[in-house]
Write a protein that holds these residues in place. Structure first.
Motif, mmCIF file in Angstrom:
data_model
loop_
_atom_site.group_PDB
_atom_site.id
_atom_site.type_symbol
_atom_site.label_atom_id
_atom_site.label_comp_id
_atom_site.label_asym_id
_atom_site.label_seq_id
_atom_site.Cartn_x
_atom_site.Cartn_y
_atom_site.Cartn_z
ATOM 1 N N ASP A 80 0.834 -1.212 0.000
ATOM 2 C CA ASP A 80 0.000 0.000 0.000
ATOM 3 C C ASP A 80 0.872 1.268 0.000
ATOM 4 O OD1 ASP A 80 -2.470 -1.124 -0.242
ATOM 5 O OD2 ASP A 80 -3.066 -0.899 1.856
ATOM 6 N N VAL A 81 2.095 1.190 0.559
ATOM 7 C CA VAL A 81 3.025 2.340 0.517
ATOM 8 C C VAL A 81 3.244 2.744 -0.941
ATOM 9 C CG1 VAL A 81 5.410 3.089 0.982
ATOM 10 C CG2 VAL A 81 4.204 1.667 2.656
ATOM 11 N N TYR A 82 3.410 1.753 -1.795
ATOM 12 C CA TYR A 82 3.632 1.993 -3.227
ATOM 13 C C TYR A 82 2.320 2.321 -3.941
ATOM 14 C CZ TYR A 82 4.869 0.978 -8.083
ATOM 15 O OH TYR A 82 5.055 1.055 -9.437
ATOM 16 N N ARG A 83 1.258 1.529 -3.655
ATOM 17 C CA ARG A 83 -0.033 1.770 -4.317
ATOM 18 C C ARG A 83 -0.502 3.205 -4.091
ATOM 19 N NH1 ARG A 83 -1.470 -3.262 -1.671
ATOM 20 N NH2 ARG A 83 -1.375 -4.982 -3.152
ATOM 21 N N LYS A 84 -0.273 3.723 -2.861
ATOM 22 C CA LYS A 84 -0.787 5.050 -2.506
ATOM 23 C C LYS A 84 0.284 6.138 -2.593
ATOM 24 C CE LYS A 84 -4.233 3.151 0.689
ATOM 25 N NZ LYS A 84 -4.669 3.059 2.103
ATOM 26 N N ASP A 85 1.429 5.844 -3.252
ATOM 27 C CA ASP A 85 2.515 6.836 -3.400
ATOM 28 C C ASP A 85 2.922 7.461 -2.075
ATOM 29 O OD1 ASP A 85 2.961 6.783 -6.211
ATOM 30 O OD2 ASP A 85 1.041 7.813 -6.488
ATOM 31 N N MET A 86 3.254 6.604 -1.096
ATOM 32 C CA MET A 86 3.588 7.135 0.224
ATOM 33 C C MET A 86 5.083 7.040 0.536
ATOM 34 S SD MET A 86 0.339 5.516 2.181
ATOM 35 C CE MET A 86 0.586 6.251 3.775
ATOM 36 N N GLY A 87 5.920 7.052 -0.511
ATOM 37 C CA GLY A 87 7.363 7.017 -0.275
ATOM 38 C C GLY A 87 7.988 5.708 -0.685
ATOM 39 N N ASP A 88 9.173 5.429 -0.092
ATOM 40 C CA ASP A 88 9.986 4.282 -0.497
ATOM 41 C C ASP A 88 9.482 3.006 0.177
ATOM 42 O OD1 ASP A 88 11.910 2.447 -1.098
ATOM 43 O OD2 ASP A 88 13.511 3.427 0.043
ATOM 44 N N PRO A 89 8.886 2.098 -0.589
ATOM 45 C CA PRO A 89 8.381 0.877 0.053
ATOM 46 C C PRO A 89 9.505 -0.029 0.553
ATOM 47 C CG PRO A 89 8.136 0.721 -2.339
ATOM 48 C CD PRO A 89 8.633 2.101 -2.046
ATOM 49 N N ILE A 90 10.681 0.067 -0.088
ATOM 50 C CA ILE A 90 11.730 -0.912 0.194
ATOM 51 C C ILE A 90 12.307 -0.746 1.603
ATOM 52 C CG2 ILE A 90 13.962 -1.823 -0.621
ATOM 53 C CD1 ILE A 90 11.273 -2.343 -2.323
ATOM 54 N N ALA A 91 12.365 0.500 2.079
ATOM 55 C CA ALA A 91 12.853 0.722 3.445
ATOM 56 C C ALA A 91 11.944 -0.018 4.422
ATOM 57 C CB ALA A 91 12.866 2.215 3.750
ATOM 58 N N ARG A 92 10.633 0.027 4.162
ATOM 59 C CA ARG A 92 9.660 -0.657 5.024
ATOM 60 C C ARG A 92 9.790 -2.180 4.897
ATOM 61 N NH1 ARG A 92 5.778 2.820 7.532
ATOM 62 N NH2 ARG A 92 7.156 4.559 8.036
ATOM 63 N N TYR A 93 9.927 -2.655 3.659
ATOM 64 C CA TYR A 93 10.065 -4.100 3.426
ATOM 65 C C TYR A 93 11.289 -4.637 4.186
ATOM 66 C CZ TYR A 93 6.708 -4.281 -0.554
ATOM 67 O OH TYR A 93 5.593 -4.253 -1.363
ATOM 68 N N LYS A 94 12.387 -3.809 4.171
ATOM 69 C CA LYS A 94 13.630 -4.228 4.851
ATOM 70 C C LYS A 94 13.398 -4.378 6.346
ATOM 71 C CE LYS A 94 17.425 -2.663 1.952
ATOM 72 N NZ LYS A 94 18.038 -1.417 1.507
ATOM 73 N N GLU A 95 12.607 -3.477 6.906
ATOM 74 C CA GLU A 95 12.315 -3.567 8.348
ATOM 75 C C GLU A 95 11.569 -4.848 8.670
ATOM 76 O OE1 GLU A 95 10.955 -0.339 10.931
ATOM 77 O OE2 GLU A 95 11.224 1.012 9.211
ATOM 78 N N VAL A 96 10.640 -5.226 7.787
ATOM 79 C CA VAL A 96 9.890 -6.470 7.991
ATOM 80 C C VAL A 96 10.867 -7.650 7.951
ATOM 81 C CG1 VAL A 96 8.082 -7.988 7.091
ATOM 82 C CG2 VAL A 96 7.768 -5.494 6.988
ATOM 83 N N LEU A 97 11.740 -7.637 6.946
ATOM 84 C CA LEU A 97 12.703 -8.738 6.794
ATOM 85 C C LEU A 97 13.573 -8.882 8.048
ATOM 86 C CD1 LEU A 97 14.147 -10.885 5.062
ATOM 87 C CD2 LEU A 97 15.579 -9.069 4.143
ATOM 88 N N GLU A 98 14.144 -7.760 8.509
ATOM 89 C CA GLU A 98 15.020 -7.801 9.692
ATOM 90 C C GLU A 98 14.270 -8.369 10.892
ATOM 91 O OE1 GLU A 98 18.176 -7.094 9.707
ATOM 92 O OE2 GLU A 98 18.279 -6.294 7.659
ATOM 93 N N ALA A 99 13.022 -7.940 11.065
ATOM 94 C CA ALA A 99 12.248 -8.376 12.235
ATOM 95 C C ALA A 99 11.919 -9.871 12.155
ATOM 96 C CB ALA A 99 10.967 -7.556 12.346
ATOM 97 N N CYS A 100 11.671 -10.370 10.935
ATOM 98 C CA CYS A 100 11.293 -11.781 10.791
ATOM 99 C C CYS A 100 12.500 -12.713 10.891
ATOM 100 C CB CYS A 100 10.576 -12.009 9.464
ATOM 101 S SG CYS A 100 8.951 -11.241 9.418
ATOM 102 N N ARG A 101 13.716 -12.173 10.617
ATOM 103 C CA ARG A 101 14.918 -13.017 10.683
ATOM 104 C C ARG A 101 15.099 -13.614 12.083
ATOM 105 N NH1 ARG A 101 18.908 -9.439 7.150
ATOM 106 N NH2 ARG A 101 18.723 -10.518 5.163
ATOM 107 N N GLY A 102 14.529 -12.944 13.087
ATOM 108 C CA GLY A 102 14.650 -13.456 14.447
ATOM 109 C C GLY A 102 13.764 -14.678 14.705
ATOM 110 N N ILE A 103 12.821 -14.948 13.832
ATOM 111 C CA ILE A 103 11.838 -16.007 14.106
ATOM 112 C C ILE A 103 12.230 -17.331 13.456
ATOM 113 C CG2 ILE A 103 9.398 -16.650 13.916
ATOM 114 C CD1 ILE A 103 8.822 -13.654 13.500
ATOM 115 N N VAL A 104 12.634 -17.256 12.183
ATOM 116 C CA VAL A 104 12.972 -18.483 11.438
ATOM 117 C C VAL A 104 14.382 -18.335 10.879
ATOM 118 C CG1 VAL A 104 12.427 -19.869 9.405
ATOM 119 C CG2 VAL A 104 10.583 -18.864 10.730
ATOM 120 N N SER A 105 15.215 -19.354 11.073
ATOM 121 C CA SER A 105 16.517 -19.283 10.412
ATOM 122 C C SER A 105 16.486 -20.226 9.212
ATOM 123 C CB SER A 105 17.629 -19.670 11.378
ATOM 124 O OG SER A 105 17.324 -20.909 11.961
ATOM 125 N N LEU A 106 17.071 -19.759 8.136
ATOM 126 C CA LEU A 106 17.002 -20.533 6.877
ATOM 127 C C LEU A 106 18.239 -21.400 6.693
ATOM 128 C CD1 LEU A 106 15.528 -17.745 4.628
ATOM 129 C CD2 LEU A 106 14.375 -19.829 5.317
#
Ligand code: TMP
Ligand code: ASP
Length: 230
Positions: free
Chosen positions: A204-230
Protein backbone atom coordinates in the motif's frame (compact mmCIF):
# COMPACT_ATOMS: atom_id res chain seq x y z
CA UNK A 1 9.37 -24.55 -19.34
CA UNK A 2 10.00 -20.96 -18.31
CA UNK A 3 7.27 -18.43 -17.43
CA UNK A 4 7.88 -14.77 -16.70
CA UNK A 5 5.32 -12.91 -14.60
CA UNK A 6 5.24 -9.33 -13.31
CA UNK A 7 7.48 -10.02 -10.31
CA UNK A 8 8.90 -13.53 -10.75
CA UNK A 9 10.44 -15.89 -13.30
CA UNK A 10 9.48 -19.56 -12.82
CA UNK A 11 11.38 -22.38 -14.46
CA UNK A 12 9.56 -25.72 -14.23
CA UNK A 13 11.85 -28.75 -14.31
CA UNK A 14 10.86 -32.39 -13.95
CA UNK A 15 11.21 -32.61 -10.18
CA UNK A 16 11.39 -28.99 -9.05
CA UNK A 17 10.59 -25.39 -9.86
CA UNK A 18 13.21 -22.65 -9.73
CA UNK A 19 11.58 -19.34 -8.80
CA UNK A 20 13.58 -16.13 -9.26
CA UNK A 21 12.16 -12.99 -7.65
CA UNK A 22 12.58 -9.84 -9.74
CA UNK A 23 13.15 -6.30 -8.47
CA UNK A 24 9.93 -5.16 -10.20
CA UNK A 25 6.91 -3.85 -8.34
CA UNK A 26 3.52 -3.24 -9.95
CA UNK A 27 0.07 -2.01 -8.94
CA UNK A 28 -3.28 -1.40 -10.57
CA UNK A 29 -3.02 -4.66 -12.54
CA UNK A 30 0.27 -3.58 -14.04
CA UNK A 31 -0.74 0.05 -14.76
CA UNK A 32 1.93 1.28 -12.33
CA UNK A 33 5.41 -0.26 -12.58
CA UNK A 34 8.80 0.42 -11.01
CA UNK A 35 12.04 -1.37 -10.25
CA UNK A 36 13.70 -1.16 -6.83
CA UNK A 37 17.16 -2.74 -6.48
CA UNK A 38 17.12 -5.43 -3.80
CA UNK A 39 13.34 -5.87 -3.70
CA UNK A 40 13.48 -9.37 -5.21
CA UNK A 41 15.91 -10.66 -2.60
CA UNK A 42 13.82 -9.23 0.28
CA UNK A 43 10.61 -10.86 -0.99
CA UNK A 44 12.37 -14.16 -1.74
CA UNK A 45 13.88 -14.41 1.75
CA UNK A 46 10.60 -13.43 3.45
CA UNK A 47 8.70 -16.00 1.38
CA UNK A 48 11.26 -18.64 2.32
CA UNK A 49 10.94 -17.86 6.04
CA UNK A 50 7.14 -17.71 6.03
CA UNK A 51 6.79 -20.93 4.03
CA UNK A 52 9.38 -22.79 6.09
CA UNK A 53 7.36 -21.76 9.16
CA UNK A 54 4.15 -23.03 7.52
CA UNK A 55 5.76 -26.32 6.48
CA UNK A 56 6.84 -26.82 10.11
CA UNK A 57 3.25 -26.17 11.25
CA UNK A 58 1.97 -28.87 8.88
CA UNK A 59 0.53 -26.48 6.27
CA UNK A 60 1.50 -27.83 2.82
CA UNK A 61 3.54 -25.36 0.72
CA UNK A 62 5.73 -25.67 -2.37
CA UNK A 63 8.82 -24.37 -0.54
CA UNK A 64 11.93 -26.57 -0.55
CA UNK A 65 14.99 -24.33 -0.17
CA UNK A 66 16.15 -20.70 -0.26
CA UNK A 67 19.04 -20.07 -2.66
CA UNK A 68 20.34 -16.56 -1.82
CA UNK A 69 19.93 -13.87 -2.81
CA UNK A 70 16.62 -14.15 -4.68
CA UNK A 71 15.81 -17.75 -5.65
CA UNK A 72 13.58 -20.46 -4.18
CA UNK A 73 13.66 -24.14 -5.00
CA UNK A 74 10.09 -25.40 -4.84
CA UNK A 75 7.81 -28.25 -5.83
CA UNK A 76 6.64 -27.98 -9.45
CA UNK A 77 2.93 -27.08 -9.34
CA UNK A 78 0.10 -26.75 -11.82
CA UNK A 79 -1.29 -23.42 -10.60
CA UNK A 80 -4.96 -22.57 -10.26
CA UNK A 81 -5.63 -19.19 -11.93
CA UNK A 82 -6.99 -17.90 -8.62
CA UNK A 83 -6.17 -15.47 -5.81
CA UNK A 84 -7.49 -16.54 -2.44
CA UNK A 85 -7.68 -13.68 0.07
CA UNK A 86 -8.01 -14.13 3.84
CA UNK A 87 -9.13 -11.02 5.71
CA UNK A 88 -8.82 -10.43 9.45
CA UNK A 89 -9.38 -6.67 9.36
CA UNK A 90 -11.39 -4.51 6.94
CA UNK A 91 -9.34 -2.67 4.27
CA UNK A 92 -8.78 -2.28 0.54
CA UNK A 93 -11.26 -3.71 -1.94
CA UNK A 94 -13.53 -5.01 0.83
CA UNK A 95 -14.26 -1.40 1.84
CA UNK A 96 -14.61 -0.26 -1.78
CA UNK A 97 -17.12 -3.06 -2.44
CA UNK A 98 -19.13 -3.19 0.75
CA UNK A 99 -18.34 0.00 2.72
CA UNK A 100 -17.47 -0.04 6.44
CA UNK A 101 -14.65 1.34 8.53
CA UNK A 102 -10.97 0.72 7.82
CA UNK A 103 -9.36 -1.19 10.67
CA UNK A 104 -12.56 -2.83 11.90
CA UNK A 105 -11.88 -6.42 12.99
CA UNK A 106 -13.92 -9.35 11.59
CA UNK A 107 -15.30 -11.64 14.29
CA UNK A 108 -13.96 -14.58 12.27
CA UNK A 109 -11.55 -14.32 9.31
CA UNK A 110 -13.27 -14.38 5.91
CA UNK A 111 -12.08 -15.92 2.63
CA UNK A 112 -12.65 -14.48 -0.88
CA UNK A 113 -11.76 -15.97 -4.30
CA UNK A 114 -10.73 -13.93 -7.35
CA UNK A 115 -9.86 -15.04 -10.90
CA UNK A 116 -6.38 -13.98 -12.01
CA UNK A 117 -7.24 -11.92 -15.07
CA UNK A 118 -5.64 -8.47 -15.31
CA UNK A 119 -7.83 -7.46 -18.29
CA UNK A 120 -11.00 -8.05 -16.26
CA UNK A 121 -9.36 -6.65 -13.09
CA UNK A 122 -9.43 -9.98 -11.24
CA UNK A 123 -13.20 -10.49 -10.80
CA UNK A 124 -14.44 -12.02 -7.56
CA UNK A 125 -15.92 -15.54 -7.87
CA UNK A 126 -17.88 -17.88 -5.60
CA UNK A 127 -17.66 -21.68 -5.19
CA UNK A 128 -20.23 -22.27 -7.98
CA UNK A 129 -18.18 -20.15 -10.39
CA UNK A 130 -15.07 -22.28 -9.79
CA UNK A 131 -16.76 -25.27 -11.42
CA UNK A 132 -18.71 -23.56 -14.22
CA UNK A 133 -15.65 -21.53 -15.24
CA UNK A 134 -13.42 -24.65 -15.07
CA UNK A 135 -11.15 -23.00 -12.55
CA UNK A 136 -11.16 -25.81 -9.97
CA UNK A 137 -13.49 -28.48 -8.61
CA UNK A 138 -15.70 -27.70 -5.62
CA UNK A 139 -13.58 -30.09 -3.50
CA UNK A 140 -10.40 -28.29 -4.54
CA UNK A 141 -12.08 -24.97 -3.73
CA UNK A 142 -13.00 -26.19 -0.25
CA UNK A 143 -9.46 -27.50 0.25
CA UNK A 144 -7.98 -24.12 -0.77
CA UNK A 145 -10.30 -22.35 1.67
CA UNK A 146 -9.29 -24.70 4.50
CA UNK A 147 -5.56 -24.32 3.84
CA UNK A 148 -5.88 -20.54 3.38
CA UNK A 149 -7.52 -20.16 6.81
CA UNK A 150 -4.92 -22.40 8.43
CA UNK A 151 -2.01 -20.60 6.72
CA UNK A 152 -3.56 -17.21 7.56
CA UNK A 153 -3.85 -18.12 11.25
CA UNK A 154 -0.22 -19.24 11.49
CA UNK A 155 1.11 -16.27 9.52
CA UNK A 156 -0.85 -13.87 11.75
CA UNK A 157 1.10 -15.32 14.73
CA UNK A 158 4.35 -15.29 12.72
CA UNK A 159 4.08 -11.57 11.91
CA UNK A 160 2.84 -10.80 15.44
CA UNK A 161 6.10 -12.25 16.77
CA UNK A 162 7.92 -9.82 14.47
CA UNK A 163 5.81 -6.92 15.78
CA UNK A 164 3.37 -6.50 12.89
CA UNK A 165 -0.38 -6.86 12.58
CA UNK A 166 -1.52 -8.95 9.60
CA UNK A 167 -4.70 -7.34 8.21
CA UNK A 168 -5.18 -9.51 5.14
CA UNK A 169 -3.21 -11.78 2.83
CA UNK A 170 -3.47 -13.20 -0.68
CA UNK A 171 -2.60 -16.83 -1.44
CA UNK A 172 -2.20 -18.80 -4.66
CA UNK A 173 -2.50 -22.57 -4.86
CA UNK A 174 -1.43 -25.32 -7.21
CA UNK A 175 -1.59 -29.08 -7.69
CA UNK A 176 1.47 -31.26 -7.12
CA UNK A 177 2.32 -33.98 -9.65
CA UNK A 178 0.37 -36.41 -7.43
CA UNK A 179 -2.73 -34.19 -7.33
CA UNK A 180 -2.41 -32.59 -3.88
CA UNK A 181 -3.51 -28.97 -3.32
CA UNK A 182 -0.61 -26.98 -1.85
CA UNK A 183 0.21 -23.34 -1.24
CA UNK A 184 2.43 -21.84 -3.95
CA UNK A 185 3.57 -18.38 -5.06
CA UNK A 186 4.89 -16.05 -2.34
CA UNK A 187 4.28 -14.56 1.10
CA UNK A 188 5.72 -11.04 1.26
CA UNK A 189 4.72 -7.40 1.86
CA UNK A 190 3.68 -7.42 -1.83
CA UNK A 191 0.87 -9.88 -1.08
CA UNK A 192 -0.44 -8.91 2.36
CA UNK A 193 -1.24 -5.92 4.54
CA UNK A 194 1.15 -5.50 7.47
CA UNK A 195 0.64 -2.71 9.95
CA UNK A 196 2.32 -1.44 13.11
CA UNK A 197 -0.03 1.02 14.82
CA UNK A 198 -0.94 3.36 11.95
CA UNK A 199 2.25 2.69 9.97
CA UNK A 200 2.11 0.76 6.70
CA UNK A 201 4.76 -1.92 5.95
CA UNK A 202 3.30 -3.41 2.76
CA UNK A 203 2.64 -2.61 -0.92
CA UNK A 204 0.00 0.00 0.00
CA UNK A 205 3.03 2.34 0.52
CA UNK A 206 3.63 1.99 -3.23
CA UNK A 207 -0.03 1.77 -4.32
CA UNK A 208 -0.79 5.05 -2.51
CA UNK A 209 2.52 6.84 -3.40
CA UNK A 210 3.59 7.13 0.22
CA UNK A 211 7.36 7.02 -0.27
CA UNK A 212 9.99 4.28 -0.50
CA UNK A 213 8.38 0.88 0.05
CA UNK A 214 11.73 -0.91 0.19
CA UNK A 215 12.85 0.72 3.45
CA UNK A 216 9.66 -0.66 5.02
CA UNK A 217 10.07 -4.10 3.43
CA UNK A 218 13.63 -4.23 4.85
CA UNK A 219 12.32 -3.57 8.35
CA UNK A 220 9.89 -6.47 7.99
CA UNK A 221 12.70 -8.74 6.79
CA UNK A 222 15.02 -7.80 9.69
CA UNK A 223 12.25 -8.38 12.24
CA UNK A 224 11.29 -11.78 10.79
CA UNK A 225 14.92 -13.02 10.68
CA UNK A 226 14.65 -13.46 14.45
CA UNK A 227 11.84 -16.01 14.11
CA UNK A 228 12.97 -18.48 11.44
CA UNK A 229 16.52 -19.28 10.41
CA UNK A 230 17.00 -20.53 6.88
P1 TMP B 1 -7.60 -6.09 -1.79
O1 TMP B 1 -8.13 -5.49 -0.52
O2 TMP B 1 -7.10 -5.08 -2.77
O3 TMP B 1 -8.57 -7.06 -2.40
O4 TMP B 1 -6.32 -6.94 -1.38
C1 TMP B 1 -6.41 -7.97 -0.45
C2 TMP B 1 -5.01 -8.54 -0.19
O5 TMP B 1 -4.51 -9.17 -1.35
C3 TMP B 1 -3.98 -7.48 0.18
O6 TMP B 1 -3.16 -8.01 1.20
C4 TMP B 1 -3.18 -7.27 -1.06
C5 TMP B 1 -3.27 -8.59 -1.77
N1 TMP B 1 -3.32 -8.47 -3.21
C6 TMP B 1 -2.36 -9.11 -3.99
O7 TMP B 1 -1.45 -9.74 -3.46
N2 TMP B 1 -2.45 -9.01 -5.35
C7 TMP B 1 -3.45 -8.34 -5.96
O8 TMP B 1 -3.50 -8.31 -7.19
C8 TMP B 1 -4.45 -7.69 -5.15
C9 TMP B 1 -5.55 -6.91 -5.78
C10 TMP B 1 -4.33 -7.80 -3.80
N1 ASP C 1 -0.92 -7.35 -8.15
C1 ASP C 1 -1.57 -6.34 -8.95
C2 ASP C 1 -0.57 -5.68 -9.88
O1 ASP C 1 0.55 -6.05 -9.90
C3 ASP C 1 -2.37 -5.37 -8.16
C4 ASP C 1 -1.96 -4.97 -6.77
O2 ASP C 1 -1.27 -5.69 -6.07
O3 ASP C 1 -2.40 -3.90 -6.34
O4 ASP C 1 -0.88 -4.80 -10.65
Amino acid sequence: MKYEGKTKVVEIKEKEAIISFKDDITAGDGAKHDVFAGKGSICAELTAMAMKYLNEKGVPTHFLEFVPPNVLRALPLRMFPLEVVVRFIKAGSFLRRYGGIEGEVFKEPIVEFFVKDDERHDPMVCMDHLEVLNLATREQGMEMKKIALEAGKHLKSFFEMAGFELWDIKFEFGLTTDGKVVLGDEVSPDTCRLRRKKDIYDKDVYRKDMGDPIARYKEVLEACRGIVSL
